[in-house]
Scaffold this active site. Structure first.
Site, PDB file in Angstrom:
ATOM      1  CG  ASP A   1      -2.151   0.810   0.993  1.00 15.94           C
ATOM      2  OD1 ASP A   1      -3.170   0.416   0.767  1.00 15.94           O
ATOM      3  OD2 ASP A   1      -1.989   2.198   1.223  1.00 15.94           O
TER       4      ASP A   1
ATOM      5  CG  ASP B   1      -9.683  -4.242  -2.960  1.00 12.24           C
ATOM      6  OD1 ASP B   1     -10.543  -3.747  -3.750  1.00 12.24           O
ATOM      7  OD2 ASP B   1      -9.730  -4.388  -1.524  1.00 12.24           O
TER       8      ASP B   1
ATOM      9  CB  CYS C   1     -14.900   0.209  -4.934  1.00 14.68           C
ATOM     10  SG  CYS C   1     -13.681   1.350  -4.758  1.00 14.68           S
TER      11      CYS C   1
END
Length: 408
Positions: free
Chosen positions: A262, A312, A352
């Site tokens: 990340d 993701d 998303c």
């Protein structure tokens, strides 16, 4: 329409068609009225140009969405009993579709539950709420106590309600940003904002005060389980790991190696804490890196260090105006992942953003695969967990796309 107490908004034929098809929003540019003065947050009736009643909704002239429809039933009276029934419907639905996962799930999902602009997530005995519409804001003092009472009927004692109503959409509704514990008598208002959540047998340290959104993304619950089923024996790269959820599910399932990446150092630290909570610190390496740069560096280094990559990312677009740029971003990371994987490797990939429609996302994947000179063998085509229900006729409720592929 006789003897109804509400001001009347008349909509054009385009808006009437949308409402008849099931969409609950009325845009100000599509209307005339109201036929008499009303306050923002008030109930109004919506009618077609021919006078046909289409429903009753919440009015707000600060917003481009002038009316958010609440009901298409002329018998509804919008009293306390009405709201209690509607909340009970939402809770009973979750108990049915979530089973043992009812303890940690989304209880209210806005328009999909006919509470336009209201989100309520349950983390055990803590409720975390977000209000993005004026109509729900002026009714939350009624809704929150009712929700606590209904949960008590189910044997759930709510310890606290924390409000995370700080999204930029509040500005468009003419609302100030609000965060903090809701001061309902009998509920705590002095907690530190941390709790332990268990999902799929994995424990997480959730910070519902400072974490993203309401503190934890519940919508990927079953997608994580599906992704983990492919992990045993594999070398996994989990990109945009956030809380480490996909990485931890894969490690617990028996992955040979898991690297969680990340760009946020806070996310990396949280992933390490969550790995330690589950005794997986020796199986999960968490590192800070820009995923775009990392995938490029790995490709330049040559070889195939991972045979399973999970993408993701956060929403690359939050408006229709930036979809083209988002398309390029999604395509870049998927192309790079496909190139990096060996033949027979596995890819989990998702978006998303509801602006990145299923059709557009599939088009992006096809183009990325063609450019990478690979074929995609589909294993699964999934959406968000059913506590975030998709309401047909309201495309905004279908936002999460999740695919599992073998790359051949």
């Amino acid at each position: 329409m006789a003897n109804r107490p509400y001001p009347v908004i008349t909509v054009n034929e385009k808006a009437a068609r949308s409402l008849r098809a099931g969409h609950p929003w009325v845009y100000g540019a599509e209307t005339s009225g109201p036929d008499r003065p009303c306050q923002n947050g008030d109930l109004v009736d919506v009618v077609s140009q021919k006078g046909r009643w289409l429903g009753t909704g919440l009015y707000n002239n600060h917003s481009k969405i002038l009316v958010r429809l609440l009901s298409r039933n002329t018998n509804d009276r919008f009293d306390q009993d009405f709201w209690r029934r509607r909340l009970r419907y939402a809770l009973d639905y979750r108990k049915t579709v979530m089973g043992p996962d009812y303890a940690c799930c989304r209880l209210i999902f806005g328009e999909a539950d006919q509470f336009p602009g209201l989100t309520v997530d349950r983390f055990g005995d803590i409720l975390v709420t977000e209000v993005l519409s004026l109509g729900m804001e002026v009714r939350k003092d009624l809704l929150y106590p009712l929700l606590v009472d209904l949960l008590r009927e189910d044997g759930v004692t709510v310890r606290a309600i924390y409000e995370r109503s700080d999204a930029p959409l509040r500005d468009k509704e003419g609302l100030p940003k609000v965060t903090g514990f809701y001061p309902l008598p009998g509920l705590a208002t002095d907690l530190d904002g941390h709790l332990l959540l268990e999902e799929n047998g994995i424990r997480y340290d959730v910070d519902y005060i400072h974490g993203q959104k309401t503190g934890f993304f519940l919508d990927q619950k079953y997608n994580r389980r599906a992704a983990a089923a492919l992990a045993p024996g594999r070398k996994v790269l989990d990109c945009f790991t956030h809380t480490g959820a996909f990485a931890l599910n894969c490690a617990q399932a028996g992955a040979a190696q898991v690297t969680a990446v990340d760009i946020s150092q806070e996310a990396v630290a949280l992933t390490r804490r969550n790995a330690a909570l589950n005794g997986l610190e020796g199986k999960v390496e968490a590192r800070q890196a820009d995923v775009f740069d990392l995938l490029t560096q790995l490709a330049q280094a040559g070889g195939h260090p991972y045979d399973y990559i999970i993408l993701d990312p956060p929403a690359f677009t939050k408006s229709g105006a930036t979809v083209k740029n988002a398309f390029r971003g999604y395509k870049e990371i998927n192309y790079k992942a496909m190139k990096l994987l060996p033949r027979g490797g596995y890819l989990a990939t998702c978006s998303c953003s509801h602006f990145m429609t299923p059709a557009l996302f599939c088009q992006m994947l096809r183009e990325a695969a063609a450019d990478a000179a690979v074929s995609l063998r589909q294993i699964a085509d999934r959406r968000q967990a059913p506590d975030h229900p998709i309401l047909w006729g309201v495309p905004e409720t279908e936002y999460l796309k999740f695919y599992l592929f073998q790359v051949i």
